[in-house]
Design an enzyme around this catalytic site. Sequence first.
Site, PDB file in Angstrom:
ATOM      1  N   ASP A  14      -1.794   7.943   8.527  1.00 14.10           N
ATOM      2  CA  ASP A  14      -2.020   7.291   9.813  1.00 14.10           C
ATOM      3  C   ASP A  14      -0.651   6.804  10.257  1.00 14.10           C
ATOM      4  OD1 ASP A  14      -1.502   4.664   8.711  1.00 14.10           O
ATOM      5  OD2 ASP A  14      -3.554   4.619   7.983  1.00 14.10           O
ATOM      6  N   SER A  54       0.813  -1.220   0.000  1.00 14.97           N
ATOM      7  CA  SER A  54       0.000   0.000   0.000  1.00 14.97           C
ATOM      8  C   SER A  54       0.844   1.266   0.000  1.00 14.97           C
ATOM      9  CB  SER A  54      -0.930   0.007   1.220  1.00 14.97           C
ATOM     10  OG  SER A  54      -0.178  -0.012   2.424  1.00 14.97           O
ATOM     11  N   HIS A  98       1.262   4.772   7.549  1.00 18.59           N
ATOM     12  CA  HIS A  98       1.301   5.183   6.142  1.00 18.59           C
ATOM     13  C   HIS A  98       1.772   6.630   6.021  1.00 18.59           C
ATOM     14  CE1 HIS A  98      -1.527   1.760   5.991  1.00 18.59           C
ATOM     15  NE2 HIS A  98      -0.947   1.539   4.825  1.00 18.59           N
TER      16      HIS A  98
END
Length: 424
Positions: free
Chosen positions: A326, A40, A329
Amino acid sequence: MFLLPRFVLVSCIIGSLGFDNPPTNVVSHLNGDWFLFGDSRSDCNHVVTTNPRNYSYMDLNPALCGSGKISSKAGNSIFRSFHFTDFYNYTGEGQQIIFYEGVNFTPYHAFKCTTSGSNDIWMQNKGLFYTQVYKNMAVYRSLTFVNVPYVYNGSAQSTALCKSGSLVLNNPAYIAREANFGDYYYKVEADFYLSGCDEYIVPLCIFNGKFLSNTKYYDDSQYYFNKDTGVIYGLNSTETITTGFDFNCHYLVLPSGNYLAISNELLLTVPTKAICLNKRKDFTPVQVVDSRWNNARQSDNMTAVACQPPYCYFRNSTTNYVGVYDINHGDAGFTSILSGLLYDSPCFSQQGVFRYDNVSSVWPLYPYGRCPTAADINTPDVPICVYDPLPIILLGILLGVAVIIIVVLLLYFMVDNGTRLHDA
């Protein structure tokens, strides 16, 4: 004339003062022939689905999203796709390969095959798997997944014996016991086929311990036999423990061919997926960026264990991962490491990437590319000039010739002038 070498040396050292070319903690590339595998933190397609679209989710600079040089999937990893039903077909090709994934299978997920199993064994499996991937991608351009077809002549089907949480193992597949067998003391076989790739990474796994079923203990035994070459690969259980063991995997690099999977005891396993390696290349070390969680979650160091020189360079941040989107990330340190993908660099080494190929105060360890040289002259802050000495030698000769000519001309005119005065 005798001062000339000293003059040249002093000029050389002075010329190097103020210029520094240290190794930088980034991943980069020599040219445009590179590729990145990720999750991600480099999945541009996943960012498109966030609401609102927010590129701070990634550690990758969004300018690279349209490069066509990235294969990434949020929530996944190459290891996870290799073994489990949660699958993404990682596919990419390049001379210079970079990996920034692995965090989606860590101790935080606590995977083990059975309730009495061991996640430590799965961390060991992860390290062995990535060792093979990194070593082989230093000599292959292309990585993708392929399905492995197999033929089992019995009536039993594959069974989901090994699962934990949302993760269900399907590579290798377990073939259930035939109904007419009263226990697991039997021999059974299945054919499988590898074709279309130069080489393949396939799993060969056993339960390394005493496996209990209906008051009986069994020793696992699995073999792969290459019917074309006669080569056999095998594992037998050697441990006497009855709890705390799990599915130990070895990762074989096999050529195309016709194979026979053989079990002498317990359940037959047969590979269903393989890493497809294609297009041999000149040796080019891969680059691996540490893939870990914020310290609030437990991570592992298996990609670091797997990434060893000379086939691999490992890059890591010195601080805790703290994201801006967050906590997991968008970390500034890892964003900085990936920023090296925005430009070409001439030299790679264990210490880092060098931006220039002329001179540095640091000797590159395990160098690759066009690398600078350096030397210690007992003055740590003053690197010696180590440019090609030939131009300096030629310059010295020319200066020497010029000095001789000037001296001769001066003597000539002095003698000539003295003669004229005497004649007058």
